[in-house]
Design a protein around this motif. Structure first.
Motif, PDB file in Angstrom:
ATOM      1  N   ALA A 157       0.828  -1.212   0.000  1.00  0.00           N
ATOM      2  CA  ALA A 157       0.000   0.000   0.000  1.00  0.00           C
ATOM      3  C   ALA A 157       0.860   1.259   0.000  1.00  0.00           C
ATOM      4  O   ALA A 157       0.396   2.338  -0.350  1.00  0.00           O
ATOM      5  N   CYS A 158       2.126   1.105   0.397  1.00  0.00           N
ATOM      6  CA  CYS A 158       3.044   2.252   0.397  1.00  0.00           C
ATOM      7  C   CYS A 158       3.681   2.462  -0.975  1.00  0.00           C
ATOM      8  O   CYS A 158       4.471   3.382  -1.161  1.00  0.00           O
TER       9      CYS A 158
ATOM     10  N   GLU B 288       3.196   2.763  -5.309  1.00  0.00           N
ATOM     11  CA  GLU B 288       2.229   3.430  -6.188  1.00  0.00           C
ATOM     12  C   GLU B 288       1.375   2.399  -6.925  1.00  0.00           C
ATOM     13  O   GLU B 288       1.347   2.376  -8.149  1.00  0.00           O
ATOM     14  N   LYS B 289       0.684   1.578  -6.136  1.00  0.00           N
ATOM     15  CA  LYS B 289      -0.118   0.526  -6.737  1.00  0.00           C
ATOM     16  C   LYS B 289      -1.595   0.727  -6.414  1.00  0.00           C
ATOM     17  O   LYS B 289      -1.942   1.259  -5.374  1.00  0.00           O
TER      18      LYS B 289
ATOM     19  N   GLU C 100      -3.999  -4.067  -8.253  1.00  0.00           N
ATOM     20  CA  GLU C 100      -2.656  -4.605  -8.472  1.00  0.00           C
ATOM     21  C   GLU C 100      -2.153  -5.345  -7.233  1.00  0.00           C
ATOM     22  O   GLU C 100      -1.516  -6.399  -7.336  1.00  0.00           O
TER      23      GLU C 100
ATOM     24  N   ASN D 103      -7.795   7.024   5.779  1.00  0.00           N
ATOM     25  CA  ASN D 103      -7.598   6.672   4.375  1.00  0.00           C
ATOM     26  C   ASN D 103      -6.194   6.114   4.148  1.00  0.00           C
ATOM     27  O   ASN D 103      -5.421   5.950   5.091  1.00  0.00           O
ATOM     28  N   ARG D 104      -5.917   5.827   2.870  1.00  0.00           N
ATOM     29  CA  ARG D 104      -4.665   5.147   2.565  1.00  0.00           C
ATOM     30  C   ARG D 104      -3.445   5.987   2.956  1.00  0.00           C
ATOM     31  O   ARG D 104      -2.391   5.448   3.302  1.00  0.00           O
ATOM     32  N   ILE D 105      -3.586   7.299   2.892  1.00  0.00           N
ATOM     33  CA  ILE D 105      -2.492   8.171   3.304  1.00  0.00           C
ATOM     34  C   ILE D 105      -2.141   7.907   4.781  1.00  0.00           C
ATOM     35  O   ILE D 105      -0.970   7.793   5.140  1.00  0.00           O
ATOM     36  N   GLY D 106      -3.185   7.776   5.601  1.00  0.00           N
ATOM     37  CA  GLY D 106      -2.955   7.474   7.011  1.00  0.00           C
ATOM     38  C   GLY D 106      -2.242   6.142   7.195  1.00  0.00           C
ATOM     39  O   GLY D 106      -1.365   6.004   8.047  1.00  0.00           O
TER      40      GLY D 106
ATOM     41  N   VAL E 157      -0.168   4.759   5.043  1.00  0.00           N
ATOM     42  CA  VAL E 157       1.226   4.933   4.637  1.00  0.00           C
ATOM     43  C   VAL E 157       2.015   5.620   5.751  1.00  0.00           C
ATOM     44  O   VAL E 157       3.113   5.183   6.107  1.00  0.00           O
ATOM     45  N   MET E 158       1.449   6.661   6.325  1.00  0.00           N
ATOM     46  CA  MET E 158       2.156   7.371   7.391  1.00  0.00           C
ATOM     47  C   MET E 158       2.369   6.462   8.602  1.00  0.00           C
ATOM     48  O   MET E 158       3.426   6.487   9.218  1.00  0.00           O
TER      49      MET E 158
ATOM     50  N   VAL F  79       7.717  -0.147   6.685  1.00  0.00           N
ATOM     51  CA  VAL F  79       8.373  -0.053   5.373  1.00  0.00           C
ATOM     52  C   VAL F  79       9.727   0.634   5.514  1.00  0.00           C
ATOM     53  O   VAL F  79       9.917   1.473   6.388  1.00  0.00           O
ATOM     54  N   GLU F  80      10.633   0.245   4.644  1.00  0.00           N
ATOM     55  CA  GLU F  80      11.920   0.930   4.570  1.00  0.00           C
ATOM     56  C   GLU F  80      11.710   2.252   3.856  1.00  0.00           C
ATOM     57  O   GLU F  80      10.953   2.320   2.898  1.00  0.00           O
ATOM     58  N   ILE F  81      12.352   3.270   4.346  1.00  0.00           N
ATOM     59  CA  ILE F  81      12.224   4.551   3.668  1.00  0.00           C
ATOM     60  C   ILE F  81      13.324   4.718   2.627  1.00  0.00           C
ATOM     61  O   ILE F  81      14.417   4.282   2.805  1.00  0.00           O
TER      62      ILE F  81
END
Lengths: 212, 212
Positions: free
Chosen positions: B161-162, B164-165, B169, B196-199, B201-202, B210-212
């Motif tokens: 989810a982090c 660009e899919k 996908e 939402n998805r932004i939350g 990812v954060m 996730v690795e940054i």
DNA sequence: AAACAAAAAGGGGTTTTTCCCCTTTTTTGT
DNA sequence: ACAAAAAAGGGGAAAAACCCCTTTTTGTTT
């Protein structure tokens, strides 16, 4: 003969005590202390000669470290600048180094390290701590993308896009039309080469645009 | 009388040289070196007595540092563990400390600091460098949220989810129906308290998913 | 100062993705 | 065998993404 130093820092107390410390070294003398970048620029514009080293604070009002570095890079490219900073922000370090700073010191360093930094800059032209080398290596390995300079509105939009807000909410906060925000979004998608808002968020994080 | 040390690290060369270094200190002797957590657990299960200090690597195959810490917390809560790591990951540091590690050392420390860390653990029961203290303070200030343990599929979904899919996908990659993915999404929204998805990812970034 | 080009701001509308509520089927653990 | 959880799915509203186009602002040249 003593090497001349200029200190640029808005925290006067810090600047003065730093000056005192440096004056206590035989080989160095502080010639000026300024409280922001434009004072420094003014003096250079009215003919002041280049000192051996400039100690330049990053977080300043009026004209901050990076803006000052950009000016120096253009008009005084031979200036040897050691950047001073309270915190250790990787992106800021890199921005200073890209603009020609010869080294980067955290303000809480030991006096002996400051002395060593000054000596090293005089002798070898640069001084880099392990942290800076680490940041450099990291940027070499991961960032092959070219650096895109974003405008203030774009940065503000990026920061808001990293929060759980809809574009409509962002438009209200930024006092712009919903369509203008859509324009920002589309433009950023293109220049940052991302496909959607997730890509935008990841870019913002990787490039230190938002605090994590 | 010498304090007994156990080293657990899959890099045998490192473990051996570390053992050599520690054996050169009068007050310490290395009793065992294991290459993963389950070797350590096996020995404890067959009656091995507790050493003065366990030096525990975090990145290991089979049974890594955090899993080993969890076991020790349950079955050998009196074990004094110093965590060893190559990198300085804040979330990992915190996970180790939460599970009872007495300290955290980067592998590239100076020998003299290792000696000091061992001495301090023996005398005071813990050893914390400035970096760890900093990470602790930060977590105290920002994280009042409780820690949510995520399942493997959820972690995999978070990582995808982090990127660009689209969810479609992601569904293909994870070999699940589009609707199952939608179920994951909704469930995570609820337990992580995001909108939402932004939350999402954060959250993933703040919590080292996730690795940054 | 006028002319021009480039960039920014905004409008309208379509497609796709996201999100949310619900039900049904399948799998899993005990 | 039963309850609980996971997976799959339907339908629909909202938001995001995308495209093409017009007006306004800004900067630069002559």
């Amino acid at each position: 003969m003593q090497h001349e130093i200029i200190i640029v820092d808005d925290h006067l107390l810090f600047a003065r005590s730093l000056a005192g410390l440096i004056d206590s070294y035989e080989e160095y003398t502080v010639k000026h202390t300024f409280t922001n970048g434009s004072e420094l620029v003014d003096k250079f514009s009215s003919g002041m000669k280049l000192p051996a080293i400039i100690l330049l604070d990053i977080n300043m009002p009026i004209m901050d470290g990076i803006a000052t570095m950009k000016w120096l890079k253009k008009y005084q490219p031979k200036a040897k600048v050691l950047a001073l900073s309270m915190e250790d922000n990787e992106q800021t370090v890199l921005a200073m180094l890209r603009n020609g700073a010869k080294g980067y010191l955290l303000k809480d360093i030991q006096p002996v390290l400051l002395k060593k930094a000054l000596d090293t800059v005089i002798e070898q032209g640069f001084f880099h701590t392990q942290e800076v080398t680490k940041a450099l290596m990291k940027s070499l390995n991961s960032e092959n993308e070219e650096i895109v300079e974003l405008k203030d509105v774009e940065l503000q939009f990026m920061r808001l896009a990293c929060e759980e807000k809809t574009y409509k909410e962002i438009a209200d906060i930024m006092c712009k039309s919903h369509k203008t925000i859509d324009g920002y979004r589309q433009h950023l998608f293109e220049i940052l080469e991302v496909k959607n808002r997730i890509g935008l968020v990841m870019y913002a994080i990787k490039n230190g645009i938002v605090e994590i």
